[in-house]
Enzyme design. Structure first.
Site, PDB file in Angstrom:
ATOM      1  N   GLU A   1     -17.747  -4.116  -7.668  1.00  0.00           N
ATOM      2  CA  GLU A   1     -16.935  -3.305  -6.925  1.00  0.00           C
ATOM      3  C   GLU A   1     -15.791  -3.269  -7.079  1.00  0.00           C
ATOM      4  O   GLU A   1     -14.839  -2.867  -6.183  1.00  0.00           O
ATOM      5  CB  GLU A   1     -17.541  -3.182  -5.556  1.00  0.00           C
ATOM      6  CG  GLU A   1     -19.057  -3.159  -5.182  1.00  0.00           C
ATOM      7  CD  GLU A   1     -19.720  -1.880  -5.393  1.00  0.00           C
ATOM      8  OE1 GLU A   1     -18.931  -0.864  -6.116  1.00  0.00           O
ATOM      9  OE2 GLU A   1     -20.871  -1.829  -5.262  1.00  0.00           O
TER      10      GLU A   1
ATOM     11  N   HIS B   1     -15.959  -5.175   1.699  1.00  0.00           N
ATOM     12  CA  HIS B   1     -17.081  -4.376   1.496  1.00  0.00           C
ATOM     13  C   HIS B   1     -18.325  -5.311   2.217  1.00  0.00           C
ATOM     14  O   HIS B   1     -18.507  -6.327   1.745  1.00  0.00           O
ATOM     15  CB  HIS B   1     -17.601  -3.932   0.134  1.00  0.00           C
ATOM     16  CG  HIS B   1     -18.965  -3.414  -0.022  1.00  0.00           C
ATOM     17  ND1 HIS B   1     -19.347  -2.376   0.595  1.00  0.00           N
ATOM     18  CD2 HIS B   1     -19.861  -3.704  -0.636  1.00  0.00           C
ATOM     19  CE1 HIS B   1     -20.617  -2.061   0.160  1.00  0.00           C
ATOM     20  NE2 HIS B   1     -20.925  -2.996  -0.675  1.00  0.00           N
TER      21      HIS B   1
ATOM     22  N   HIS C   1     -22.593  -5.100   4.128  1.00  0.00           N
ATOM     23  CA  HIS C   1     -23.931  -4.321   4.392  1.00  0.00           C
ATOM     24  C   HIS C   1     -24.483  -4.434   5.672  1.00  0.00           C
ATOM     25  O   HIS C   1     -25.469  -5.115   5.971  1.00  0.00           O
ATOM     26  CB  HIS C   1     -25.188  -4.846   3.326  1.00  0.00           C
ATOM     27  CG  HIS C   1     -24.753  -4.714   1.922  1.00  0.00           C
ATOM     28  ND1 HIS C   1     -25.363  -5.316   0.996  1.00  0.00           N
ATOM     29  CD2 HIS C   1     -23.873  -3.980   1.278  1.00  0.00           C
ATOM     30  CE1 HIS C   1     -24.871  -4.822  -0.294  1.00  0.00           C
ATOM     31  NE2 HIS C   1     -23.922  -4.183   0.053  1.00  0.00           N
TER      32      HIS C   1
ATOM     33  N   GLU D   1     -13.030   1.763  23.217  1.00  0.00           N
ATOM     34  CA  GLU D   1     -11.809   1.042  22.474  1.00  0.00           C
ATOM     35  C   GLU D   1     -12.139   1.628  20.738  1.00  0.00           C
ATOM     36  O   GLU D   1     -11.159   1.197  20.302  1.00  0.00           O
ATOM     37  CB  GLU D   1     -11.842  -0.255  22.495  1.00  0.00           C
ATOM     38  CG  GLU D   1     -11.357  -0.481  24.033  1.00  0.00           C
ATOM     39  CD  GLU D   1     -10.768  -1.864  24.424  1.00  0.00           C
ATOM     40  OE1 GLU D   1     -10.529  -2.582  23.329  1.00  0.00           O
ATOM     41  OE2 GLU D   1     -10.436  -2.122  25.422  1.00  0.00           O
TER      42      GLU D   1
ATOM     43  N   HIS E   1     -25.872   2.324   2.157  1.00  0.00           N
ATOM     44  CA  HIS E   1     -25.480   0.857   1.389  1.00  0.00           C
ATOM     45  C   HIS E   1     -24.835   0.006   2.269  1.00  0.00           C
ATOM     46  O   HIS E   1     -24.980  -1.045   2.558  1.00  0.00           O
ATOM     47  CB  HIS E   1     -24.760   1.665   0.291  1.00  0.00           C
ATOM     48  CG  HIS E   1     -24.381   0.466  -0.746  1.00  0.00           C
ATOM     49  ND1 HIS E   1     -24.271   0.493  -2.000  1.00  0.00           N
ATOM     50  CD2 HIS E   1     -23.818  -0.819  -0.533  1.00  0.00           C
ATOM     51  CE1 HIS E   1     -23.702  -0.424  -2.473  1.00  0.00           C
ATOM     52  NE2 HIS E   1     -23.542  -1.333  -1.547  1.00  0.00           N
TER      53      HIS E   1
HETATM   54  O1  2HA Z   1     -21.418  -7.448  -4.602  1.00  0.00           O
HETATM   55  O2  2HA Z   1     -22.631  -5.207  -2.454  1.00  0.00           O
HETATM   56  O3  2HA Z   1     -22.358  -2.986  -3.790  1.00  0.00           O
HETATM   57  C1  2HA Z   1     -22.651  -6.706  -4.279  1.00  0.00           C
HETATM   58  C2  2HA Z   1     -22.506  -5.331  -3.767  1.00  0.00           C
HETATM   59  C3  2HA Z   1     -22.421  -4.091  -4.307  1.00  0.00           C
HETATM   60 ZN    ZN Z   2     -22.655  -3.183  -1.817  1.00  0.00          ZN
END
Ligand code: 2HA
Ligand code: ZN
Length: 341
Positions: free
Chosen positions: A172, A196, A198, A226, A267
């Protein structure tokens, strides 16, 4: 040759008081020799070489410590199963200065980025490696993360430290770089962190709600008081897309012009912030709000029609009291006129 360094050595144990700043050494051999000489002073227990400024490791630098702590915290939150998620930090000039002596003698070859971010030309990023696990960053930093330099045109990168044994930056990385460019512009250069992850509940929510920014923003704002203070612009949404490429990078950075957080349907989440705390806190707040909403809906027999909620006027009131500018486009009714207060 190596860089000169200063040694600030407390000499309490040899009868001196205060600091002895006068040793300036020019090369690694002198460094080794001086370690031997200084070693004769028999430091008291607890005074390590690191504390004397000798044998400093790159992982002792404060931006490294902040990065490693955040990666570990995210893993402990359950947001980084397997190799899920990635983190990048746009280094300050002073970070580059202090880290440079640890860089490879020969930088590795330039690699095309796949997107172009001219305003990021020449920037250095500390970034997660492709396929690497966030939970392993703390135990083996130089294998799991690396520092990469962007070309002057912002369209290629090269590794200058870490990502040992042929590693490369996260899949990414194009999204990270484009988001850095957009958020740096939106915040007058304040944004330094792109993250990023999950997180379970925000992903679950992306199966329930229409995939638009307004719907997600309103649900999250009203799930916890909040929220509207933490992300007053709201959250963006990118529909399901193939991850890791230029298309999702462009779609995300388009949303990042307005929002500092963007949901990736089915995702995860991309968030940005000025520092590690603000960025981690933003993702944590969004994920917690999604959790509360999901629980309230489950308790409510699956329905999102709740007995009680925060009204749009309530959100506006918070904005006024906390002095934050709320994204009016997310609210249902025209703003109350000043005389309504
Ligand atoms: O790094 O999360 O979106 C692995 C991921 C790709
Ligand atoms: Zn990811």
């Amino acid at each position: 040759g190596s860089h000169p360094f200063f040694l600030f050595l407390p000499l309490e144990y040899s009868g001196f008081r205060g600091i002895f700043p006068a040793l300036i050494l020019q090369n690694a051999r002198a460094h080794t020799m001086m370690k031997w000489v200084v070693g004769r002073f028999r430091p008291p227990p607890g005074i390590t070489w690191e504390k004397r400024g000798m044998d400093m490791r790159i992982t002792d630098l404060s931006f490294m410590q902040g990065y490693i702590r955040m990666a570990t915290d995210g893993a402990n939150m359950g947001w980084h199963e397997r190799n899920g998620g990635n983190l990048s930090y746009r280094m300050r000039p002073e970070d580059v200065d202090t880290a440079r002596k640890f860089f490879d003698k020969e930088p590795r070859p330039w690699v095309p980025l796949g997107v172009e971010a001219p305003t990021m030309g020449g920037a250095y990023f500390l970034v997660t490696g492709a396929g690497n696990y966030m939970r392993n960053v703390a135990t083996d930093p130089s294998r799991n993360i690396g520092i990469v330099e962007l070309s002057a045109a912002g369209d290629a990168y090269r590794i200058v430290w870490g990502l040992d044994d042929g590693g490369r930056p996260t899949s990414e990385f194009p999204t990270h770089v484009m988001n850095h460019a957009v958020r740096a512009e939106a915040t007058d250069g304040a944004c330094r962190v792109i993250y990023h992850a999950h997180p379970t509940n925000i992903i679950a929510l992306s199966y329930l709600l229409p995939l638009d920014a307004r719907t997600f923003t309103r649900v999250l704002w009203k799930a916890m008081t909040e929220c509207v203070v933490v992300f007053p612009a709201g959250v963006g949404v990118v529909p399901w897309m193939v991850p890791g490429g230029a298309d999702i990078a462009r779609a995300t950075s388009e949303q990042m012009k307005t929002f500092d957080a963007v949901v990736w349907a089915s995702h995860g989440l991309f968030v940005s912030g000025a520092d590690f705390d603000a960025t981690f806190g933003l993702l944590h707040t969004i994920e917690k709000a999604a959790d509360i909403y999901g629980r309230a809906r489950a308790m409510n027999g699956g329905s999102g029609e709740f007995l009680n909620t925060i009204t749009d006027e309530g959100l506006r009131q918070i904005g006024r009291e906390f002095n934050v500018k709320i994204n009016e486009a997310m609210l249902d009714f025209p703003a109350a006129s000043a005389t309504d207060n």
